[in-house]
Design a protein around this motif. Structure first.
Motif, PDB file in Angstrom:
ATOM      1  N   LEU A  26      -7.008 -10.846 -38.625  1.00  0.00           N
ATOM      2  CA  LEU A  26      -7.338  -9.447 -38.338  1.00  0.00           C
ATOM      3  C   LEU A  26      -6.365  -8.823 -37.343  1.00  0.00           C
ATOM      4  CD1 LEU A  26      -9.184  -7.014 -38.646  1.00  0.00           C
ATOM      5  CD2 LEU A  26     -10.636  -8.005 -36.866  1.00  0.00           C
ATOM      6  N   ARG A  27      -6.072  -9.504 -36.263  1.00  0.00           N
ATOM      7  CA  ARG A  27      -5.189  -8.950 -35.226  1.00  0.00           C
ATOM      8  C   ARG A  27      -3.809  -8.614 -35.796  1.00  0.00           C
ATOM      9  NH1 ARG A  27      -5.545  -6.814 -30.098  1.00  0.00           N
ATOM     10  NH2 ARG A  27      -3.470  -6.844 -29.236  1.00  0.00           N
ATOM     11  N   GLU A  28      -3.266  -9.522 -36.608  1.00  0.00           N
ATOM     12  CA  GLU A  28      -1.942  -9.283 -37.193  1.00  0.00           C
ATOM     13  C   GLU A  28      -1.981  -8.124 -38.183  1.00  0.00           C
ATOM     14  OE1 GLU A  28      -0.046 -12.810 -38.707  1.00  0.00           O
ATOM     15  OE2 GLU A  28      -0.754 -13.977 -36.985  1.00  0.00           O
ATOM     16  N   ALA A  29      -3.045  -7.994 -38.946  1.00  0.00           N
ATOM     17  CA  ALA A  29      -3.170  -6.892 -39.893  1.00  0.00           C
ATOM     18  C   ALA A  29      -3.268  -5.561 -39.153  1.00  0.00           C
ATOM     19  CB  ALA A  29      -4.387  -7.091 -40.793  1.00  0.00           C
ATOM     20  N   VAL A  30      -4.034  -5.522 -38.068  1.00  0.00           N
ATOM     21  CA  VAL A  30      -4.166  -4.298 -37.269  1.00  0.00           C
ATOM     22  C   VAL A  30      -2.830  -3.945 -36.633  1.00  0.00           C
ATOM     23  CG1 VAL A  30      -5.259  -3.307 -35.208  1.00  0.00           C
ATOM     24  CG2 VAL A  30      -6.634  -4.562 -36.868  1.00  0.00           C
TER      25      VAL A  30
END
Length: 73
Positions: A26-30
């Motif tokens: 999630l963090r990388e996608a955001v």
């Protein structure tokens, strides 16, 4: 709970990301999405940080800090 996906309901558009969000934490996608939005806003405003920050609804200094964290300068 998340709402169910119904036939005919459009899916979120992630086609401009290098990878599908399902393959990223999630963090990388955001981070990738924020980086993309900031880059596009800067391009539209001829790399004027204040104008891009106004478009994105951020303070200029916060936009600069976020861009630095994301590796944009």
């Amino acid at each position: 709970d998340l709402p169910e996906q119904h036939p005919g309901m459009p899916l979120p558009a992630f086609s401009s990301l290098a990878e599908s969000p399902n393959n990223l934490p999630l963090r990388e996608a955001v981070d990738a999405y924020q980086k993309q939005l900031i880059s596009q806003a800067l391009s539209r405003h001829q790399h004027k940080w204040a104008a891009a920050a106004r478009e994105l609804g951020l303070d200029r200094a916060n936009l600069i800090r976020l861009a630095k964290r994301l590796g944009l300068n």
